[in-house]
Enzyme design. Structure first.
Site, PDB file in Angstrom:
ATOM      1  N   GLN A  95       0.878  -1.194   0.000  1.00 27.77           N
ATOM      2  CA  GLN A  95       0.000   0.000   0.000  1.00 27.77           C
ATOM      3  C   GLN A  95       0.903   1.229   0.000  1.00 27.77           C
ATOM      4  O   GLN A  95       1.044   1.928   1.003  1.00 27.77           O
ATOM      5  CB  GLN A  95      -0.930  -0.041   1.221  1.00 27.77           C
ATOM      6  CG  GLN A  95      -1.920   1.106   1.307  1.00 27.77           C
ATOM      7  CD  GLN A  95      -2.955   1.146   0.177  1.00 27.77           C
ATOM      8  OE1 GLN A  95      -3.259   0.118  -0.419  1.00 27.77           O
ATOM      9  NE2 GLN A  95      -3.471   2.313  -0.143  1.00 27.77           N
ATOM     10  N   ASP A 168       4.459 -11.476 -13.094  1.00 29.30           N
ATOM     11  CA  ASP A 168       4.051 -10.306 -13.894  1.00 29.30           C
ATOM     12  C   ASP A 168       5.294  -9.581 -14.407  1.00 29.30           C
ATOM     13  O   ASP A 168       6.418  -9.897 -14.025  1.00 29.30           O
ATOM     14  CB  ASP A 168       3.174  -9.341 -13.068  1.00 29.30           C
ATOM     15  CG  ASP A 168       3.799  -9.033 -11.713  1.00 29.30           C
ATOM     16  OD1 ASP A 168       5.042  -9.008 -11.620  1.00 29.30           O
ATOM     17  OD2 ASP A 168       3.063  -8.837 -10.739  1.00 29.30           O
ATOM     18  N   LYS A 191      -0.634 -10.339 -16.090  1.00 27.40           N
ATOM     19  CA  LYS A 191      -1.538 -10.470 -14.947  1.00 27.40           C
ATOM     20  C   LYS A 191      -2.396  -9.219 -14.784  1.00 27.40           C
ATOM     21  O   LYS A 191      -1.915  -8.100 -14.932  1.00 27.40           O
ATOM     22  CB  LYS A 191      -0.672 -10.675 -13.693  1.00 27.40           C
ATOM     23  CG  LYS A 191      -1.396 -10.622 -12.387  1.00 27.40           C
ATOM     24  CD  LYS A 191      -0.500 -11.201 -11.304  1.00 27.40           C
ATOM     25  CE  LYS A 191      -0.662 -10.548  -9.978  1.00 27.40           C
ATOM     26  NZ  LYS A 191       0.244 -11.079  -8.958  1.00 27.40           N
TER      27      LYS A 191
HETATM   28  C1  R5P Z   1       2.283  -9.031  -6.521  1.00 30.69           C
HETATM   29  O1  R5P Z   1       2.681  -7.989  -6.992  1.00 30.69           O
HETATM   30  C2  R5P Z   1       3.149 -10.060  -5.899  1.00 30.69           C
HETATM   31  O2  R5P Z   1       4.382 -10.190  -6.533  1.00 30.69           O
HETATM   32  C3  R5P Z   1       2.469 -11.400  -5.891  1.00 30.69           C
HETATM   33  O3  R5P Z   1       2.316 -11.828  -7.231  1.00 30.69           O
HETATM   34  C4  R5P Z   1       1.161 -11.378  -5.225  1.00 30.69           C
HETATM   35  O4  R5P Z   1       1.255 -10.816  -3.963  1.00 30.69           O
HETATM   36  C5  R5P Z   1       0.570 -12.770  -5.128  1.00 30.69           C
HETATM   37  O5  R5P Z   1      -0.657 -12.666  -4.542  1.00 30.69           O
HETATM   38  P1  R5P Z   1      -1.730 -13.809  -4.584  1.00 30.69           P
HETATM   39  O6  R5P Z   1      -1.117 -15.046  -4.003  1.00 30.69           O
HETATM   40  O7  R5P Z   1      -2.835 -13.240  -3.741  1.00 30.69           O
HETATM   41  O8  R5P Z   1      -2.158 -14.002  -6.005  1.00 30.69           O
END
Ligand code: R5P
Length: 294
Positions: A95, A168, A191
């Site tokens: 955040q 990503d 993503k």
């Molecule tokens: C995002 O920018 C992070 O690198 C992770 O890809 C993300 O926190 C993964 O979150 P989740 O397991 O909720 O898909």
């Protein structure tokens, strides 16, 4: 006089290993929870004149944060010469801007409050994006150590002919570093996240890597939706069973089960957050960084 490593509840195992690495004493900070859910911290050792290293991983941070502020402040009040914090997982880093009108920029206020109570901080791979360095938000010395080489080594030792898949475009540099260490090719997902649990990913062309084992890599596994989306694409394309490798095992409720149900053959994480998937030890990295600051 040697330092004392003090574990906040839940961090005893890692704190014990860190104390050995740092040749330090070991203590705990007990937290009593009153019926009204207020908390009371009590240190179990004499901190006067000593260098104190608090160990507190800050996943699910809200019930942990105020006790940590109490522990650090009390340590100082009781005469510790320095108070450092090893927080293997640092919460609230995502955040980092006001995405919508009226929102708090939590990363900054969180960093400010921690900087007020500790003399230094060590963490592992904080999720820095728009904020480029911890020094931009922490006013106290802060070191971020990187688990990329440990992930790479684990993949090289445990996976036959891997191809890495990162979450990503933003993570491309990090994924390429892990891939180089594992001597493996890599791809990244496209993503789109439109809600906490609403994540859409698309997979680039995998045909030339058909004979390789896909390894999904990410810094955080939280809801697991990013990896589940990728696993579903891999299954639909008849790819080999995939391995999931993450640094921080946040695992929201149901995430681990969802990864398994989506076909993850093996799931491994670093021990920045204690979890049954931990298989990569960051303690030596943390100790090396802390030694520079103690
Ligand atoms: C995002 O920018 C992070 O690198 C992770 O890809 C993300 O926190 C993964 O979150 P989740 O397991 O909720 O898909």
């Amino acid at each position: 006089m040697s330092a004392i490593v003090i574990a906040l509840p839940g961090n005893e195992a890692l704190a014990g290993v860190l104390a050995q690495h740092l040749k330090a004493g070991l203590g705990t900070a007990a937290i009593h929870r009153f019926p009204d859910e207020e908390s009371l911290v009590r240190l179990d050792c004499d901190v006067s004149g000593r260098t104190i290293v608090l160990v507190a991983s800050l996943d699910r941070p809200d019930p942990k944060f105020l006790p940590l502020l109490s522990a650090a402040t009390t340590t100082r009040e009781l005469g510790a010469s320095k108070v450092g914090l090893i927080a293997p997982y640092l919460a609230y880093m995502r955040q980092d801007q006001r995405f919508h009108a009226g929102e708090a920029v939590t990363s900054r206020l969180f960093a400010r409050q921690l900087s007020d109570v500790v003399d230094w901080l060590v963490t592992v791979d904080p999720h820095l994006h728009r904020v480029k360095a911890l020094a931009d938000i922490f006013s106290t010395p802060a070191i971020a150590v990187h688990a990329a080489s440990l992930l790479a080594r684990w993949i090289a030792e445990h996976v036959d002919r891997p191809v890495l898949i990162g979450p990503d475009r933003e993570s491309e540099q990090w994924v390429s570093e892990v891939a180089a260490g594992a001597r493996a090719p890599f791809l990244v997902l496209e993503k789109q996240r439109s809600g906490d649990f609403d994540v859409r990913v698309s997979l680039p062309d995998l045909d030339r890597y058909r004979d390789r084992t896909p390894v999904l890599v990410d810094d955080i596994i939280s809801t697991g939706r990013t990896m589940v989306g990728a696993l579903q694409h891999l299954a639909a394309r008849g790819a080999k069973p995939a391995v999931c490798a993450g640094v921080h095992a946040v695992f929201a409720p149901g995430a681990l089960e969802a990864l398994r149900a989506a076909g993850a053959e093996r799931i491994v994480t670093a021990n920045t957050i204690a979890h049954e998937t931990n298989g990569i030890d960051v303690a030596p990295l943390l100790a090396d960084a802390a030694r520079k600051l103690v």
